[in-house]
Design a protein around this motif. Structure first.
Motif, short mmCIF file in Angstrom:
data_model
loop_
_atom_site.label_atom_id
_atom_site.label_comp_id
_atom_site.label_asym_id
_atom_site.label_seq_id
_atom_site.Cartn_x
_atom_site.Cartn_y
_atom_site.Cartn_z
N ARG A 178 1.33 19.97 39.00
CA ARG A 178 0.99 18.57 39.21
C ARG A 178 2.18 17.62 39.01
N TYR A 179 3.37 18.18 38.76
CA TYR A 179 4.55 17.33 38.71
C TYR A 179 5.82 18.13 38.98
N HIS A 180 6.83 17.41 39.42
CA HIS A 180 8.18 17.96 39.59
C HIS A 180 9.01 17.64 38.36
N GLU A 181 9.03 16.35 37.99
CA GLU A 181 9.68 15.89 36.76
C GLU A 181 8.85 14.75 36.19
N ILE A 182 8.92 14.58 34.86
CA ILE A 182 8.22 13.48 34.18
C ILE A 182 9.22 12.68 33.38
N PHE A 183 9.12 11.36 33.48
CA PHE A 183 9.82 10.48 32.54
C PHE A 183 8.77 9.86 31.65
N PHE A 184 8.79 10.24 30.37
CA PHE A 184 7.80 9.79 29.39
C PHE A 184 8.42 8.66 28.57
N MET A 185 7.72 7.53 28.53
CA MET A 185 8.23 6.32 27.89
C MET A 185 7.13 5.74 27.02
N ILE A 186 7.41 5.53 25.73
CA ILE A 186 6.37 5.06 24.83
C ILE A 186 6.90 3.98 23.91
N TYR A 199 6.64 20.89 25.16
CA TYR A 199 7.26 22.20 25.38
C TYR A 199 7.31 22.59 26.86
N SER A 200 6.93 21.69 27.73
CA SER A 200 6.94 21.96 29.17
C SER A 200 8.28 21.53 29.77
N PRO A 201 8.69 22.19 30.86
CA PRO A 201 10.00 21.87 31.46
C PRO A 201 10.01 20.57 32.24
N ASN A 202 11.22 20.09 32.49
CA ASN A 202 11.47 18.95 33.38
C ASN A 202 10.86 17.64 32.86
N ILE A 203 10.94 17.43 31.55
CA ILE A 203 10.44 16.19 30.95
C ILE A 203 11.60 15.49 30.24
N LEU A 204 11.83 14.25 30.60
CA LEU A 204 12.78 13.37 29.93
C LEU A 204 11.96 12.32 29.18
N THR A 250 21.64 4.44 36.80
CA THR A 250 21.13 5.77 36.47
C THR A 250 20.15 5.74 35.30
N MET A 251 19.44 6.84 35.14
CA MET A 251 18.53 6.99 34.00
C MET A 251 19.31 7.00 32.68
N GLY A 252 20.52 7.53 32.71
CA GLY A 252 21.36 7.52 31.52
C GLY A 252 21.63 6.10 31.03
N GLU A 253 21.90 5.20 31.96
CA GLU A 253 22.11 3.80 31.61
C GLU A 253 20.82 3.19 31.05
N ARG A 270 14.69 12.26 24.04
CA ARG A 270 14.62 13.72 24.09
C ARG A 270 14.93 14.18 25.50
N LYS A 271 15.99 14.98 25.65
CA LYS A 271 16.39 15.44 26.97
C LYS A 271 16.64 16.94 27.05
N ASP A 272 16.27 17.69 26.00
CA ASP A 272 16.51 19.13 26.02
C ASP A 272 15.62 19.86 27.03
N LEU A 273 14.49 19.25 27.41
CA LEU A 273 13.58 19.87 28.37
C LEU A 273 13.94 19.51 29.82
N PHE A 274 14.87 18.58 29.96
CA PHE A 274 15.21 18.04 31.28
C PHE A 274 16.45 18.75 31.80
N ARG A 275 16.40 19.27 33.02
CA ARG A 275 17.48 20.13 33.52
C ARG A 275 18.64 19.36 34.12
N ARG A 276 18.47 18.05 34.36
CA ARG A 276 19.54 17.28 34.99
C ARG A 276 20.23 16.37 33.98
N ASP A 277 21.47 16.00 34.27
CA ASP A 277 22.20 15.04 33.47
C ASP A 277 21.66 13.65 33.79
#
Length: 314
Positions: A178-186, A199-204, A250-253, A270-277
């Motif tokens: 149900r997703y490719h990547e998630i950006f979680f913001m709280i 613990y799921s992949p591709n989450i920033l 960019t998301m980094g900015e 938290r970016k350890d689950l996210f595969r891109r810079d």
């Protein structure tokens, strides 16, 4: 127009996306949630409506935005400016606007409905506007605002979703493609505790405060008598207001929009689950609309396309 030749390359502007995104990213969605009721929580409604305004301005259509608002501040009898919600004491922008489409409102904003929305376990007959119709190509922005604590987020001051429940819901999304990547913001107190169990992949993920810290509001509007926006969301929106659909930011900015000297609380990332810079990920990969266009250098002969009359006669 018979016989007219139209060059398709002049009709479309190609969307710029990264090579990695092209490989599997096909569409963008946003889930924007305010979990608080009552007039003194005006700022939480302003937070989520401001985020809603930003993603719409950058191209995500209402059909791909799920907006959950626990209270209607625009129609609250205490509101001295009926049918408006402002996120700034100078009243520059009415974030309620003329075309707000709230999908879940009032007592519909529950933990059960939120989890069912993410996991796709909604009752038969649920209107399309209340469904998160994502797929394995979807980048999903999940924004939450309200009152929280260590490992939980309150809904309506009557129930709460825990960090483990949220992590398990995201894992179900991954398992169901149900997703490719998630950006979680709280934006809550002790917000970082809500992404610690992921613990799921591709989450920033980004949070307005670390465990043990409060997330602070920004300023009061004397005419309204309450705080009207939270500090982290205020600076996030200040950044987004300078972003355009073709922006190279960019998301980094974006992750650095609220340093401690202005946020007072410490923003967690938290970016350890996210595969891109994150510094190589365009901000429009989550906050804009991805509309891939295939360009061609050949010409289309419009005269070869049947007219409506010709279709009828056939």
């Amino acid at each position: 127009m018979q016989g007219e030749i139209v060059e398709l390359s002049h009709l479309f502007k190609q969307t710029s996306v990264s090579d990695t995104a092209r490989a599997g990213h096909t569409n963008n969605w946003a889930v924007l949630v305010d979990t608080s009721r009552f007039w003194f929580n005006y700022r939480h409604v302003a937070n989520v409506l401001s985020m809603y305004r930003s993603v719409k301005r950058l191209g995500i259509p209402d059909s791909q935005i799920i907006l959950m608002v626990a209270d209607d501040m625009a129609c609250n009898p205490r509101n001295p400016r009926p049918a408006t919600v402002f996120n700034n004491a100078n009243q520059h922008i009415n974030v309620y606007g003329d075309d707000v489409e709230v999908d879940y409102r009032g007592y519909e904003v529950t933990v059960e409905n939120f989890v069912r929305l993410l996991t796709g376990r909604l009752p038969p007959g649920t209107p399309r506007s209340k469904q998160l119709l994502t797929d394995e190509g979807s980048n999903v922005l999940v924004y939450l605002t309200g009152h929280g604590g260590d490992g939980f987020l309150k809904f309506q001051d009557s129930e709460e979703v825990t960090s483990q429940e949220l992590a398990d819901a995201l894992e179900q999304m991954w398992q169901k493609r149900r997703y490719h990547e998630i950006f979680f913001m709280i934006d809550t107190c002790q917000a970082a505790s809500m992404y610690e169990k992921f613990y799921s992949p591709n989450i920033l993920a980004v949070a307005s405060s670390l465990v043990g810290e409060d997330s602070l509001s920004h300023h009061v509007d004397p005419a309204i008598g309450v705080y009207i926006i939270d500090r982290y969301t205020y600076y996030a929106l200040d950044f987004l207001e300078r972003v355009e659909p073709d922006s190279s930011k960019t998301m980094g900015e974006f992750l650095a929009v609220c340093p401690k000297r202005v946020c007072i609380s410490t923003v967690g990332v938290r970016k350890d689950l996210f595969r891109r810079d994150p510094y190589k990920v365009p901000i429009t990969d989550f906050f804009g609309s991805l509309r891939p266009v295939e360009l061609t250098t050949t010409a289309l002969n419009v005269s070869t396309i049947p007219t409506e009359r010709e279709d009828t006669e056939m």
